[in-house]
Design a protein around this motif. Structure first.
Motif, short mmCIF file in Angstrom:
data_model
loop_
_atom_site.label_atom_id
_atom_site.label_comp_id
_atom_site.label_asym_id
_atom_site.label_seq_id
_atom_site.Cartn_x
_atom_site.Cartn_y
_atom_site.Cartn_z
N VAL A 196 10.13 -10.41 -5.73
CA VAL A 196 10.38 -10.23 -4.33
C VAL A 196 9.27 -10.93 -3.77
O VAL A 196 9.61 -11.49 -2.62
N LEU A 197 8.02 -11.09 -4.16
CA LEU A 197 6.93 -11.80 -3.28
C LEU A 197 7.36 -13.29 -3.33
O LEU A 197 7.30 -13.88 -2.46
N LYS A 198 8.06 -13.85 -4.26
CA LYS A 198 8.19 -15.28 -4.26
C LYS A 198 9.37 -15.51 -3.41
O LYS A 198 9.51 -16.44 -2.51
N THR A 199 10.68 -14.82 -3.76
CA THR A 199 11.93 -14.97 -3.26
C THR A 199 11.70 -14.80 -1.53
O THR A 199 12.16 -15.65 -0.74
N SER A 200 10.96 -13.64 -1.17
CA SER A 200 10.85 -13.40 0.23
C SER A 200 10.15 -14.39 1.03
O SER A 200 10.19 -14.35 2.36
N GLN A 201 9.32 -15.31 0.71
CA GLN A 201 8.68 -16.30 1.12
C GLN A 201 9.69 -17.12 1.91
O GLN A 201 9.19 -17.83 2.79
N LYS A 202 10.79 -17.35 1.45
CA LYS A 202 11.88 -18.12 1.99
C LYS A 202 12.44 -17.48 3.26
O LYS A 202 13.08 -18.58 4.04
N TRP A 203 12.12 -16.41 3.50
CA TRP A 203 12.63 -15.73 4.63
C TRP A 203 11.74 -15.80 5.89
O TRP A 203 12.40 -15.63 6.95
N GLY A 204 10.44 -15.67 5.52
CA GLY A 204 9.66 -15.65 6.70
C GLY A 204 8.58 -16.38 6.34
O GLY A 204 8.38 -17.02 5.53
N THR A 205 7.23 -16.21 7.33
CA THR A 205 6.10 -16.71 7.01
C THR A 205 4.89 -15.79 7.11
O THR A 205 5.22 -14.75 7.39
N GLU A 206 3.71 -16.44 6.90
CA GLU A 206 2.37 -15.64 6.98
C GLU A 206 2.19 -15.03 8.42
O GLU A 206 1.55 -14.14 8.82
N GLU A 207 3.13 -15.39 9.39
CA GLU A 207 2.86 -15.05 10.87
C GLU A 207 3.81 -13.77 11.07
O GLU A 207 3.87 -13.36 12.31
N ASN A 208 4.83 -13.74 10.35
CA ASN A 208 5.59 -12.28 10.39
C ASN A 208 6.07 -11.61 9.32
O ASN A 208 6.91 -10.92 9.61
N LEU A 209 5.46 -11.90 8.28
CA LEU A 209 5.66 -11.17 6.89
C LEU A 209 4.48 -10.74 6.28
O LEU A 209 3.54 -11.60 5.96
#
Length: 277
Positions: free
Chosen positions: A172-185
């Motif tokens: 979940v942590l690795k895959t979801s980083q493709k969806w957003g950034t540290e500014e919105n996730l």
């Protein structure tokens, strides 16, 4: 509110405390039941008592939805009150939404278009198209469930991929980083799983983490900070029952203030030790 603005509030208040507004009509002080809106009356006093020590409030929607339309009114009044009187405090809708894209788009519109929350908790297990609609709103945040504090987390979140040994929460942590950034996730990581925070920080070193489970659930603030702080703090540690129900008597707001101040003072020490203030 962007990441830098949130960090500035943490530095200003010397606190990374999030107060959970889990307002149960069956637990609030009896004398408030005679008011026109007991849940809002309770929240207003809790907010005024704790605002100087907290950077975020997190109403859990289930407590309000359980009261039907009256509860929703109380919730909307609570959010409006914080926004009007304490505009720099971050507000999280603890809603744990997660549905197909069209439905998620309407959920996002409800929380970010109509109700003006800063963030909403979202379940990731229907995949990217169920999460991305929440990320189309500037300076709004998705807080994705990654590793939760409840015992049932072991039912699924620790299942290992037989090919690479990766646990489901790590995927979940690795895959979801493709969806957003540290500014919105952001990610939910339970304080009762604080020993996993070092591993989690290796995967998401710069993201904020919302950490429930400190206080009544037994999580250690010191362990969470030791394993989870990053260069911009990167933590919002939630306490609900330990603060808002510190007393059930007429002095409930004063006792909530004392409980929040105690946590803030502990956080100030931890921030200073990490050279963040």
């Amino acid at each position: 509110m962007n990441q830098q603005q949130l960090f500035e509030q943490i530095q200003k208040k010397r606190s990374f405390l999030c107060v959970g507004l889990d307002t149960d009509i069956q637990k609030i002080p009896q004398h408030l039941l005679d008011t026109s809106d007991p849940m809002f009356s309770f929240n207003k006093e809790i907010i005024d008592a704790t605002a100087e020590f907290t950077v975020a409030y997190k109403p859990n929607l289930a407590f309000y939805e359980s009261q039907g339309s009256a509860g929703i009114v109380s919730l909307e009044k609570t959010v409006s009150y914080v926004k009007s009187k304490y505009p720099n405090i971050f507000i999280i809708a603890d809603a744990k939404r997660g549905d197909i894209g069209n439905t998620s788009n309407l959920y996002a519109r409800a929380f970010f278009g109509k109700q003006k929350y800063d963030a909403v908790t979202v379940a990731p297990y229907m995949g990217e198209d169920s999460v991305k609609p929440f990320m189309t709103y500037p300076e709004k945040w998705v807080i994705l469930l990654a590793l939760t504090s409840n015992q049932g987390a072991y039912d699924f979140q620790f299942i290992e991929n037989k090919e690479n040994g990766e646990k489901l929460f790590e995927t979940v942590l690795k895959t979801s980083q493709k969806w957003g950034t540290e500014e919105n996730l952001m990610y939910v990581v339970g304080a009762t799983k604080a020993e996993k925070l070092k591993e989690i920080r290796e995967i998401v070193p710069n993201h904020f983490l919302l950490v429930p489970g400190v206080g009544a659930q037994g999580g250690s603030l010191q362990e969470v900070a030791h394993n989870g702080l990053n260069r911009k703090c990167g933590l919002l540690v939630n306490s609900s029952r330990g603060i808002i129900y510190a007393s059930s008597d007429v002095d409930f707001a004063d006792q909530a203030k004392a409980a929040a101040k105690k946590v803030q003072q502990e956080m100030e020490v931890l921030l200073a030790e990490a050279n963040l203030i």
